[in-house]
Design a protein around this motif. Structure first.
Motif, PDB file in Angstrom:
ATOM      1  N   GLN A 122       0.814  -1.224   0.000  1.00 24.56           N
ATOM      2  CA  GLN A 122       0.000   0.000   0.000  1.00 24.56           C
ATOM      3  C   GLN A 122       0.847   1.273   0.000  1.00 24.56           C
ATOM      4  N   ASP A 134       4.080   0.357   4.511  1.00 24.95           N
ATOM      5  CA  ASP A 134       2.827  -0.073   5.136  1.00 24.95           C
ATOM      6  C   ASP A 134       2.266  -1.153   4.225  1.00 24.95           C
ATOM      7  N   GLU A 192       4.698  -1.601   8.673  1.00 23.07           N
ATOM      8  CA  GLU A 192       3.367  -1.463   9.293  1.00 23.07           C
ATOM      9  C   GLU A 192       2.458  -2.598   8.829  1.00 23.07           C
ATOM     10  N   ASP A 193       1.720  -3.156   9.757  1.00 25.60           N
ATOM     11  CA  ASP A 193       0.780  -4.252   9.485  1.00 25.60           C
ATOM     12  C   ASP A 193       1.369  -5.335   8.564  1.00 25.60           C
ATOM     13  N   ASP A 199      -1.204  -1.076  13.015  1.00 29.64           N
ATOM     14  CA  ASP A 199      -2.248  -0.097  12.673  1.00 29.64           C
ATOM     15  C   ASP A 199      -3.603  -0.814  12.749  1.00 29.64           C
ATOM     16  N   LYS A 246      -4.360   6.896  15.514  1.00 24.32           N
ATOM     17  CA  LYS A 246      -5.371   7.595  14.720  1.00 24.32           C
ATOM     18  C   LYS A 246      -6.561   7.831  15.645  1.00 24.32           C
ATOM     19  N   LYS A 282       3.093  10.336  10.599  1.00 27.48           N
ATOM     20  CA  LYS A 282       2.966   9.704   9.289  1.00 27.48           C
ATOM     21  C   LYS A 282       1.988  10.516   8.451  1.00 27.48           C
TER      22      LYS A 282
HETATM   23 MG    MG Z   1      -1.742   1.479   7.859  1.00 29.90          MG
END
Ligand code: MG
Ligand code: 2PG
Length: 386
Positions: free
Chosen positions: A144, A218, A266-267, A289, A310, A361
């Motif tokens: 991503q 990510d 990430e993830d 995340d 977030k 980020k």
């Molecule tokens: Mg993410």
């Protein structure tokens, strides 16, 4: 401070989707704020808006009578205030309201309100190339986001490095298309080719400029996960389709950390796999995340060493601060983050400085992303003047 009136309206976010803006009239002046929304949302996030739609949330806020002449003294009052909200209205209602409330209370300077003499500012984690759920119609990248993380003494230098690399990498990829977050979206290269191109430009630039820039990704791997397999559609030129079971996915990630010197991932595993992280190489930041969704209870049972923050994943600014403070106490690295559908609101930049969060980020390009970066640049200037 006294709240005199609450108003809400619809504005358009960076994807041209409706978002809520809250306008508070207070004894400290009029302040407005809005909340963003995601595309690759975690299954365990709270919902952003009511089932019946965003207009219901706007009406709800416009008819809130509770806050007429309501006194707010400090951030501790937010705990009680959050209880007034009907949870079925969604997380974005509370977050937009709390962002506006915090701005009002702090007279626009949230960072100063919590942290009057900041010793350190966050560093940017900048999305430079991508695809996945952040692009419709899709390109061929399964990853991503490819992320640049400059390590510099000032935020200004870090922003310059990310802008320079963004331009150079864009030139090399010869693409005009961009993801929702303003990252380059090349059409025809595979996941591994993207690594090679980005790394070669980074290497060249770092050597010439004498700067230190790290690479992250990510993977948002829940998007690739189906029937116990991680499926890649465009892995490398010779092996387009690749399927990995959990054990092989773990080996792949450890290999990438080593081969590409990844400082941040990430993830890497799907959003329900807590235990898999035990076998990942902890020399990189292993960032949760969708796995954590800003929920301290999920963080406590995880084996990550870094976590995305977030506020609208958890729908409470009080809980957001709690998880940040917990991270700082336990040496887990918090990273405050934008969403793919963003507004011009820059509260996350203020919170990064306010709560001593070491990374923000954010995209590199596009007015909604630049608004967040510019906010920290302004704070940096103001601190220097003091
Ligand atoms: Mg993410
Ligand atoms: C992510 C975010 C932001 P979204 O996955 O980290 O980059 O995407 O807002 O779509 O969840």
């Amino acid at each position: 401070m006294i709240i005199k009136g609450v108003k809400a309206r619809i504005i358009m976010d960076s994807r041209k989707n409706p978002a809520i803006e809250v306008i508070l009239n207070t004894s400290n002046g009029i302040y407005r704020a809005s909340a963003p929304s995601g595309a690759s949302t975690g299954k365990f996030e709270i919902r952003a808006y009511p089932k019946a739609g965003i207009n219901v949330a706007v009406d709800y806020l416009n008819n809130l009578k509770k806050f007429k002449n309501y006194h707010v003294n400090d951030f501790n009052d937010f705990r009680k205030i959050e209880k007034f909200f009907n949870p079925s209205m969604g997380g974005n209602v509370i977050i937009a309201f709390e962002f506006a409330l915090l701005k009002s209370l702090a007279k626009g300077k949230i960072w100063k309100f919590f942290n009057p003499r900041p010793k350190q500012l966050p560093l940017p984690v900048g999305n430079v190339v991508g695809g996945g759920a952040h692009l419709i119609p899709k390109n061929k990248l399964d990853i991503q986001e490819y992320l640049l993380i400059p390590h510099t003494a000032t935020f200004k230098e870090a922003v310059k490095i990310n802008n320079d690399l963004y331009r150079l990498i864009g030139k090399k990829l010869k693409t005009k298309r961009k993801t929702d977050e303003g990252a380059w979206a090349p059409e025809n290269i595979s996941d591994l080719e993207a690594f090679d191109i980005i790394i070669s430009v980074m290497k060249d630039y770092s050597e010439k400029q004498g700067v230190d820039v790290h690479l992250g990704i990510d993977l948002a791997s829940s998007q690739l996960y189906n029937k116990r397999r991680y499926s890649y559609d465009n892995f490398s030129p010779s092996q387009k389709k690749k399927d990995f079971i959990k054990k092989d996915q773990i080996a792949l990630i450890n290999d990438w950390i080593n081969r590409y010197h990844l400082a941040y991932i990430e993830d890497p595993l799907e959003e329900q796999d807590f235990s898999g992280y035990k076998n990942l190489d902890h020399s990189a930041l292993l960032v949760g995340d969708d796995l954590i969704v800003t929920d301290i209870r999920r963080l406590k049972k995880s084996f990550v060493n870094a976590v995305i923050i977030k506020p609208n994943q958890i729908g409470s600014l009080v809980k957001t601060k709690e998880i940040v403070d917990y991270c700082l106490k336990k040496n887990i690295v918090p990273i405050i983050s934008h969403r793919s559908g963003e507004t011009l609101d820059a509260t996350i930049s203020q919170l990064a400085v306010a709560w001593k969060i070491p990374f923000i980020k954010c995209g590199i390009n596009g007015k909604e992303r630049e608004a967040k970066l510019k906010e920290i640049l302004r704070i940096e200037k103001e601190i220097k003047r003091d």
